[in-house]
Design an enzyme around this catalytic site. Structure first.
Site, PDB file in Angstrom:
ATOM      1  N   ASP A 160       0.819  -1.205   0.000  1.00  0.00           N
ATOM      2  CA  ASP A 160       0.000   0.000   0.000  1.00  0.00           C
ATOM      3  C   ASP A 160       0.857   1.262   0.000  1.00  0.00           C
ATOM      4  O   ASP A 160       1.883   1.339   0.694  1.00  0.00           O
ATOM      5  CB  ASP A 160      -0.894  -0.015   1.252  1.00  0.00           C
ATOM      6  CG  ASP A 160      -1.729   1.234   1.396  1.00  0.00           C
ATOM      7  OD1 ASP A 160      -2.691   1.380   0.630  1.00  0.00           O
ATOM      8  OD2 ASP A 160      -1.402   2.060   2.264  1.00  0.00           O
ATOM      9  N   GLU A 179       1.076  -0.451  -4.968  1.00  0.00           N
ATOM     10  CA  GLU A 179       0.138   0.640  -5.211  1.00  0.00           C
ATOM     11  C   GLU A 179       0.893   1.959  -5.181  1.00  0.00           C
ATOM     12  O   GLU A 179       1.438   2.351  -4.145  1.00  0.00           O
ATOM     13  CB  GLU A 179      -0.959   0.677  -4.150  1.00  0.00           C
ATOM     14  CG  GLU A 179      -1.969   1.791  -4.419  1.00  0.00           C
ATOM     15  CD  GLU A 179      -2.628   2.330  -3.159  1.00  0.00           C
ATOM     16  OE1 GLU A 179      -3.805   2.729  -3.256  1.00  0.00           O
ATOM     17  OE2 GLU A 179      -1.980   2.373  -2.103  1.00  0.00           O
TER      18      GLU A 179
END
Length: 590
Positions: free
Chosen positions: A238, A307
């Site tokens: 993330d 990401e």
């Protein structure tokens, strides 16, 4: 991430892109599951599960691990062989799992470590690989590391980014610079007991870890190895491009986009995002995963998906840098989320496909296409409900990896009428009742709609953590399984088609046929080609595909949408093909 972008013109030099994916010599429409010509992750569909909203097993209104385990058979029946779970680690849930207080424990409301192991075992039995969402940029302020760092315990003093205040001309304490939080406001929070500011690029309860400290790197390596030893197949990393900031703490230059100094758009984030050290860290983790895979050859290749909402050249380097050092297996490609929308024309779609294939390196790398996720409006809400089948056709017939957010296979829609009282998303709560609907991510996170019973079959609770979309009585999995035609049946047909060798290995070419229609072709040796044709307009379009196809063969419908007048097996005239508004077709060229 949700702002509408203007159409991007198709550069004249991007006339056509041809990509060859390595493969075997089986017929284009024959199943080829036993072939090992590519690694498992290079042509799979990753199905993202938002655990809180997938299935509640104990009636508390919150999805959990046993609920996911109970629905793994559904994934297997659909054809899914890999799923990644949004965070399941112990957390105060300020940002619903993206604020982790213990990286080695399961959030109690989701279940126990025993529940997790049962999920892993059941998934393995069904041939489904589990990928975890890993959040390295920040922890929760309730993490033991942060408490020790705030107290300056030996070895933890610099686990986080701590800075002395700046004193203004009035002698008052001020943050050290103009950096903002992604979630609005200063990125600095004063800590009274330590008498310093700490950096938080997200909520103030999510302090940024300091990756310039080798002890932090080692601690995170140990976390990764802990879960690999539990049986996971990899990680989705993330917010990876936020992990490093310049040590000089310079003010970031103004962007000119807004006059609000507390808005994240107020500055250009050249000192807090996409620093070279980020790529080095990704490469370090790639080596860690490769080493683990080598030591455990009976298991699958352990992979990393990253990401980062970043520039194309930066993302291409995540795959492999100029020196050929490999990093992320799959740097997420968000262009179908950020660069096209319901107002885009065929040229925009073609351009966004071509540019990714042009920039990504060759040699064992795989393209990837992300059509939706938990942070952005759903496909049916971005492009319109009638475009769901066409967008899934686009996603599933392009070369490489497809990423599906749970519910997109049904055409689930955002629930935009969630009240202020029911709103829980941190950015929405921060901006207040007048503006919350403009930024809230709750509408795309509503519970999965399994059937037409109470709460859509998601939970037996009197109240769920987010309300279920009221359209669940008609739009649900059970109804779509029974219907003669449904979004789900189109999706499973696409999953079946992806097993064909031509979809793994076939050459690829894409062109705009008109302003509103584009087509792409997968071809392989002497077998039938597969052609996907999509009308992105809200009007009927008549197009001539003869020049694009360049051969005197006919089109035979393989997969048509729910509202299509065409049926599987219909022969179509390539020279005069009529497409309904937002219609997509997948055809064989025979």
């Amino acid at each position: 991430m949700r702002a509408k972008l203007n159409r991007i013109p198709l550069f004249s030099l991007l006339l056509a892109v041809v990509v060859l994916y390595p493969g075997s010599g089986m017929s284009s429409l024959v199943k080829s599951e036993s072939e090992d010509f590519i690694d498992w992750w290079q042509h799979t569909v990753f199905y993202q599960i938002y655990p809180r909203s997938f299935k509640d097993s104990n009636g508390d209104g919150i999805g959990d691990l046993p609920g996911i385990t109970s629905k793994l058979q559904y994934l297997a029946e659909t054809g899914i062989t890999a799923t990644w779970l949004s965070p399941i680690f112990q957390s105060p849930m300020v940002d619903f799992g993206y604020d982790i207080s213990d990286y080695r424990k399961i959030q109690p409301e989701y279940g126990s470590m025993e529940d997790f192991q049962q999920l892993i075992d059941k998934a393995y039995e069904l041939g489904i690989k589990i990928v975890l969402d890993f959040v390295p940029n920040h922890s929760s302020d309730e993490h033991e590391w942060f408490k020790k760092s705030a107290a300056k315990e030996p070895g933890y003093e610099d686990y986080y980014v701590w800075v002395d205040p700046k004193i203004d001309e009035k002698g008052e304490r001020q943050p050290p610079n103009n950096w903002q939080s992604v979630f609005y406001g200063s990125a600095w929070e004063w800590h009274e007991s330590r008498q310093q500011y700490y950096l938080h690029q997200f909520t103030k309860e999510q302090p940024d870890l300091n990756y310039r400290n080798p002890a932090v790197v080692q601690a995170m390596d140990d976390v990764i190895l802990f879960w690999l030893n539990k049986g996971v197949a990899g990680f989705r990393i993330d917010a990876v491009n936020h992990m490093f900031e310049v040590e000089s703490l310079e003010d970031e230059p103004l962007s000119g986009k807004t006059t609000d100094p507390l808005s994240y758009d107020y500055t250009r984030h050249i000192y807090t995002k996409d620093l070279p050290e980020v790529l080095a860290m990704v490469q370090h983790w790639r080596q860690l995963l490769d080493d683990f895979s080598s030591k455990h050859p009976k298991g699958p290749t352990r992979i990393m998906m990253t990401e980062a909402y970043a520039g194309l050249t930066t993302l291409a380097d995540y795959y492999e840098d100029r020196q050929g050092v490999r990093g992320s297996h799959l740097p997420f490609n968000f262009h179908f989320i950020t660069d096209v929308n319901g107002d885009s024309d065929a040229r925009d779609f073609v351009y966004n496909v071509e540019k990714w294939l042009i920039y990504m390196p060759r040699g064992g790398h795989a393209a990837n296409w992300v059509m939706g996720n938990h942070d952005n409006p759903r496909v049916a809400s971005r492009f319109g409900p009638t475009a769901v089948d066409a967008m899934n056709m686009l996603l599933m017939t392009l070369p490489g990896v497809a990423v599906t957010y749970n519910g997109e296979e049904l055409g689930m829609q955002d629930y935009r009428d969630i009240s202020w009282e029911d709103t829980v998303d941190p950015p929405a709560r921060y901006v207040g009742e007048k503006l919350f609907k403009d930024v809230s991510r709750d509408p795309e996170r509503t519970p999965f709609q399994w059937n037409n019973t109470s709460n859509g079959g998601f939970s037996e609770a009197a109240k769920t953590w987010l309300p279920v979309h009221p359209n669940y009585k008609k739009l649900n999995l059970a109804a779509q399984k029974l219907a003669a035609k449904s979004h789900y049946k189109v999706y499973t047909s696409l999953m079946e088609l992806r097993k064909a060798a031509i979809m793994r290995r076939g050459r690829f070419i894409i062109e705009p046929i008109s302003r509103w229609v584009f087509a792409f072709k997968r071809s392989y040796t002497n077998f039938d080609s597969i052609v996907t044709i999509i009308n992105v307009s809200d009007k009927q379009q008549l197009v001539n595909l003869s020049e694009f196809l360049n051969q005197p063969k006919k089109l035979v419908v393989e997969i048509a949408g729910v509202e299509s007048a065409y049926e599987k097996g219909h022969s179509l005239a390539a020279s005069a093909l009529s497409l309904a508004p937002h219609e997509g077709l997948v055809c064989r060229l025979v």
